[in-house]
Scaffold this motif. Structure first.
Motif, PDB file in Angstrom:
ATOM      1  N   LEU A  96       0.869  -0.992   0.013  1.00  0.00           N
ATOM      2  CA  LEU A  96      -0.098   0.173   0.066  1.00  0.00           C
ATOM      3  C   LEU A  96       0.872   1.390   0.055  1.00  0.00           C
ATOM      4  CD1 LEU A  96      -2.846  -1.116   2.388  1.00  0.00           C
ATOM      5  CD2 LEU A  96      -3.204  -0.705   0.009  1.00  0.00           C
ATOM      6  N   THR A  97       2.070   1.184   0.673  1.00  0.00           N
ATOM      7  CA  THR A  97       2.936   2.338   0.591  1.00  0.00           C
ATOM      8  C   THR A  97       3.546   2.551  -0.731  1.00  0.00           C
ATOM      9  OG1 THR A  97       3.543   1.870   2.789  1.00  0.00           O
ATOM     10  CG2 THR A  97       5.072   3.459   1.532  1.00  0.00           C
ATOM     11  N   VAL A  98       3.971   1.613  -1.563  1.00  0.00           N
ATOM     12  CA  VAL A  98       4.577   1.590  -2.794  1.00  0.00           C
ATOM     13  C   VAL A  98       3.270   2.287  -3.698  1.00  0.00           C
ATOM     14  CG1 VAL A  98       5.168   0.438  -4.847  1.00  0.00           C
ATOM     15  CG2 VAL A  98       6.033  -0.268  -2.589  1.00  0.00           C
ATOM     16  N   ALA A  99       2.110   1.646  -3.361  1.00  0.00           N
ATOM     17  CA  ALA A  99       0.952   2.146  -4.087  1.00  0.00           C
ATOM     18  C   ALA A  99       0.730   3.509  -4.000  1.00  0.00           C
ATOM     19  CB  ALA A  99      -0.339   1.250  -3.915  1.00  0.00           C
ATOM     20  N   ALA A 100       0.920   4.119  -3.004  1.00  0.00           N
ATOM     21  CA  ALA A 100       0.708   5.538  -2.243  1.00  0.00           C
ATOM     22  C   ALA A 100       1.794   6.341  -3.305  1.00  0.00           C
ATOM     23  CB  ALA A 100       1.021   5.673  -1.098  1.00  0.00           C
ATOM     24  N   PHE A 101       3.037   5.821  -3.543  1.00  0.00           N
ATOM     25  CA  PHE A 101       4.022   6.742  -4.148  1.00  0.00           C
ATOM     26  C   PHE A 101       3.804   6.561  -5.714  1.00  0.00           C
ATOM     27  CE2 PHE A 101       5.828   6.868   0.023  1.00  0.00           C
ATOM     28  CZ  PHE A 101       6.706   8.249  -0.262  1.00  0.00           C
ATOM     29  N   PRO A 119      11.357  12.055  -3.646  1.00  0.00           N
ATOM     30  CA  PRO A 119      10.167  11.369  -3.366  1.00  0.00           C
ATOM     31  C   PRO A 119      10.729   9.831  -3.525  1.00  0.00           C
ATOM     32  CG  PRO A 119       9.792  12.030  -5.661  1.00  0.00           C
ATOM     33  CD  PRO A 119      10.779  12.978  -4.941  1.00  0.00           C
ATOM     34  N   VAL A 120      11.692   9.444  -4.133  1.00  0.00           N
ATOM     35  CA  VAL A 120      12.260   8.006  -4.094  1.00  0.00           C
ATOM     36  C   VAL A 120      12.966   7.798  -2.696  1.00  0.00           C
ATOM     37  CG1 VAL A 120      14.086   6.262  -5.064  1.00  0.00           C
ATOM     38  CG2 VAL A 120      12.862   7.927  -6.731  1.00  0.00           C
ATOM     39  N   ALA A 121      13.691   8.616  -2.318  1.00  0.00           N
ATOM     40  CA  ALA A 121      14.318   8.643  -1.037  1.00  0.00           C
ATOM     41  C   ALA A 121      13.091   8.744   0.014  1.00  0.00           C
ATOM     42  CB  ALA A 121      15.251   9.797  -0.758  1.00  0.00           C
ATOM     43  N   LEU A 122      12.115   9.212  -0.237  1.00  0.00           N
ATOM     44  CA  LEU A 122      11.042   9.297   0.854  1.00  0.00           C
ATOM     45  C   LEU A 122      10.413   8.189   0.920  1.00  0.00           C
ATOM     46  CD1 LEU A 122       9.768  11.370   2.915  1.00  0.00           C
ATOM     47  CD2 LEU A 122       8.331  12.093   0.889  1.00  0.00           C
ATOM     48  N   LEU A 123      10.311   7.432  -0.186  1.00  0.00           N
ATOM     49  CA  LEU A 123       9.697   6.063  -0.282  1.00  0.00           C
ATOM     50  C   LEU A 123      10.471   4.868   0.459  1.00  0.00           C
ATOM     51  CD1 LEU A 123       8.093   3.923  -1.395  1.00  0.00           C
ATOM     52  CD2 LEU A 123       9.237   3.608  -3.522  1.00  0.00           C
ATOM     53  N   PHE A 124      11.718   5.134   0.381  1.00  0.00           N
ATOM     54  CA  PHE A 124      12.731   4.167   1.043  1.00  0.00           C
ATOM     55  C   PHE A 124      12.634   4.623   2.747  1.00  0.00           C
ATOM     56  CE2 PHE A 124      16.816   3.806   3.368  1.00  0.00           C
ATOM     57  CZ  PHE A 124      16.962   2.477   3.001  1.00  0.00           C
ATOM     58  N   LEU A 125      12.304   5.777   3.061  1.00  0.00           N
ATOM     59  CA  LEU A 125      12.103   6.219   4.373  1.00  0.00           C
ATOM     60  C   LEU A 125      10.748   5.561   4.965  1.00  0.00           C
ATOM     61  CD1 LEU A 125      13.368   9.813   4.771  1.00  0.00           C
ATOM     62  CD2 LEU A 125      14.718   7.690   5.526  1.00  0.00           C
ATOM     63  N   THR A 140       4.320  11.605   6.090  1.00  0.00           N
ATOM     64  CA  THR A 140       4.397  11.245   4.497  1.00  0.00           C
ATOM     65  C   THR A 140       3.868   9.929   4.258  1.00  0.00           C
ATOM     66  OG1 THR A 140       6.439  10.727   4.837  1.00  0.00           O
ATOM     67  CG2 THR A 140       6.232  12.940   4.354  1.00  0.00           C
ATOM     68  N   GLY A 141       3.661   9.673   3.026  1.00  0.00           N
ATOM     69  CA  GLY A 141       3.234   8.305   2.411  1.00  0.00           C
ATOM     70  C   GLY A 141       1.864   8.134   2.897  1.00  0.00           C
TER      71      GLY A 141
END
Length: 406
Positions: A96-101, A119-125, A140-141
């Motif tokens: 669901l987090t990947v889907a959010a990004f 946003p890529v770094a934020l996805l990792f976080l 976020t996310g």
């Protein structure tokens, strides 16, 4: 009472998960009730974030109830323990987090990134739960997913808590030390501009494990008491309903607290923090004790198979009730409303649309979100949970004796 028979009480606690998730849902959309109700009603409903506290106390209880007596801090034990936690929490959160990004890259919705960085770094976080330590990134996310950082910190620390409690007989001092460490971090980092890492006391006390550890320790102590006392009752006080009423007395106390921007609830005032983190959780523990030891109508409702299913799927409901999926559904309702009025124009009638009222739309979305949550639970979460538990991830799978659950 045997360990096997004790499990007869668990369905009611599963139903509590649904109650907790729905309280959080109401808190996030309490503004809808402000137009046609007294402002105090909106403030009262806005403090229904207490569902998070219910989750934290329940986690402390269940992890202790399941692992405390068979706890052995060995490499294999910890691998199995970690494997079970990953299977329960991580797959749906990751998806669901990947889907959010993905949603962000398509729509550029600033609610996902809050205007912060790469946003890529934020996805990792987000997928590593690290964002929960930074005031700049915590929402976020999937915004409400901050609580999973708190949960994961508890999962990792629980074996150490058990070890210190059992081997060194030091239990009550632990939350004091943990919270003191959080205060020390704020004193060190509040003047350091590092994305708000433990940037202020309100953030530390409300959105990190160091500030909210007492809620888990209350759940732990409840489980230790239940394990030791074997559900023996020495008096006739009705814990279930008395504590249930007191829970909402705590809500009322927080509703009367002043709100200081940028915070949005009475919870985020000093009295609100004390009420939520140190008083409410104790009341919730008494409520759980009532559910475990008393036969009440509320317990029967919470243990109903349908409510139990809602409880099992409440984790997904919690993750999707606010954010990108809710936004998609809400936009869909708005389009339906426009479509209905276009039809009325063609027909030359002046009727009301079933989608023009915010309160009704919220009910529609609540039902649809629950349906989606149940579907995702049955089709994805439950199968993935079983698959990971039966895989050789972290440790080779060994079938457990029939009747033993984990």
């Amino acid at each position: 009472m045997s360990q096997r028979s004790l499990q007869n009480y668990i369905p009611a606690l599963t139903g509590v998960r649904a109650l907790a998730a729905y309280l959080v849902f109401i808190s996030h959309f309490s503004y809808i009730f402000d137009e046609n109700f007294p402002h105090l009603v909106q403030r009262f409903l806005g403090e229904f974030h207490i569902g998070v506290t219910i989750f934290f106390v329940l986690s402390g209880f269940l992890i202790t109830f399941r692992y405390y007596n068979n706890f052995h801090l060995t490499k294999d034990w910890f691998k199995q323990y970690l494997k079970n936690r990953v299977a329960r929490i991580y797959p749906m959160y990751f998806l669901l987090t990947v889907a959010a990004f993905v949603y962000y890259f398509i729509t550029k919705d600033p609610a996902i990134t809050k205007g912060t960085g790469n946003p890529v770094a934020l996805l990792f976080l987000n997928i590593t739960f690290v964002r929960g330590f930074f005031y700049q990134f915590w929402d976020t996310g999937i915004a409400q997913g901050w609580s999973l950082t708190v949960e994961e910190c508890f999962y990792f620390s629980a074996p150490i808590v058990f070890l210190i409690a059992k081997k060194y007989n030091k239990f009550y001092i632990q939350p004091v030390i943990i919270t003191s460490f959080g205060i020390l971090l704020v004193l060190i980092f509040r003047h350091v501009n590092w994305h708000g890492f433990f940037g202020n006391f309100t953030f530390m006390f409300l959105f990190t494990f160091l500030g909210r550890c007492f809620e888990f320790f209350v759940g732990i102590q409840l489980a230790r008491y239940v394990i030791k006392k074997d559900f023996t009752r020495t008096h006739k006080l009705n814990y279930t309903y008395t504590a249930f009423i007191l829970i909402f007395v705590c809500v009322l106390v927080m509703a009367f607290q002043p709100i200081t921007p940028p915070w949005v609830a009475g919870l985020e005032s000093p009295i609100g923090i004390i009420t939520n983190n140190y008083v409410l959780c104790i009341v919730i523990a008494f409520f759980f004790y009532g559910l475990l030891t008393e036969t009440t109508v509320l317990k029967k409702i919470l243990a109903n198979p349908f409510v139990e299913l809602l409880g099992k799927s409440s984790y997904i409901f919690y993750l999707i009730h606010l954010g990108w999926m809710y936004n998609l559904l809400h936009n869909g309702v708005n389009h339906l409303n426009d479509y209905v009025f276009n039809l009325y124009d063609k027909w030359g009638v002046n009727w009301h649309s079933p989608f023009e009222y915010d309160t009704l739309n919220l009910i529609y979305l609540f039902i649809v979100l629950n349906a989606i949550a149940v579907g995702l639970f049955k089709l994805i979460e439950e199968p993935l949970n079983h698959y990971i538990r039966k895989s050789d991830f972290l440790i080779k799978y060994q079938p457990r004796p029939k009747g033993i659950t984990d």
